[in-house]
Design an enzyme around this catalytic site. Sequence first.
Site, PDB file in Angstrom:
ATOM      1  CB  SER A   1      -0.981  -0.167   1.301  1.00 59.73           C
ATOM      2  OG  SER A   1      -1.669   1.143   1.151  1.00 59.73           O
ATOM      3  CD  GLU A   2      -1.034   4.012  -3.122  1.00 64.03           C
ATOM      4  OE1 GLU A   2      -1.832   4.550  -3.723  1.00 64.03           O
ATOM      5  OE2 GLU A   2      -1.013   2.687  -3.003  1.00 64.03           O
ATOM      6  CG  ASN A   3      -1.011   3.950   3.509  1.00 62.78           C
ATOM      7  OD1 ASN A   3      -0.982   2.620   2.758  1.00 62.78           O
ATOM      8  ND2 ASN A   3      -1.800   3.756   4.610  1.00 62.78           N
TER       9      ASN A   3
END
Length: 233
Positions: free
Chosen positions: A45-47
């Site tokens: 997840s890019e977070n």
Amino acid sequence: MDAQMLIASRIAQELRDGMLVNLGIGIPTLVANFVPKGIHVFFQSENGLIGTGPVPEPGMALPWLTDAGGKPVTALPGASTFDSAMSFGLIRGGHLDLTVLGGLQVDQRGRLANWMVPGRMVPGMGGAMDLVAGAKRVIVAMQHTAKGRPKIVRECSLPLTSNRPVDLVVTELAVIGFPRGRATLLEIQNGVTVEEVVAATEAELEVPPELSQSPIAKPEPGAGAMPSVGEAI
């Protein structure tokens, strides 16, 4: 099986053992439900999370453990968390094997528009531009039409996410690729005819003499909820 589940299950057939995979918001998140038996992939997840697990049970969600869209997730044993700088370093550095993104439009050269509709409120472009530019392979998961209008078009009327063409578009009707920069029908869903796909597509489609057919059943008409703009990104 409804349209969204059909799309997700077909995309899951593209997963390979050991892949590092990013799933966008909306239909792409469903791909995790159809990982083939014996295949182990790492969802990113890019977070800032590698090792994303399933949606938590009711009452077990942690407010600080979410996907990039802010929805609660779990972390599998061995998961790794890190800051956004590291996360986007992985994306921009070409370390992602695959990203699956929702789409608003894809043109006949394979260019994706998925981050905004002019005049409508959007929370931001998110990581879509970086993902399309940086991932080794890009698959778009979307329904073939929206309110009866084709989403695979000659030219995108919405702002492009990237000039880089995507590798595949998977809809409830077909699988379309873009070899030599031309939209090409690669596969039709079970029970769908070539004529139905062409009629639902504005872009000029190359149709090879031999087509494979998905073994997954075609959804009933009207099945599956249409994603909103926010869910499609």
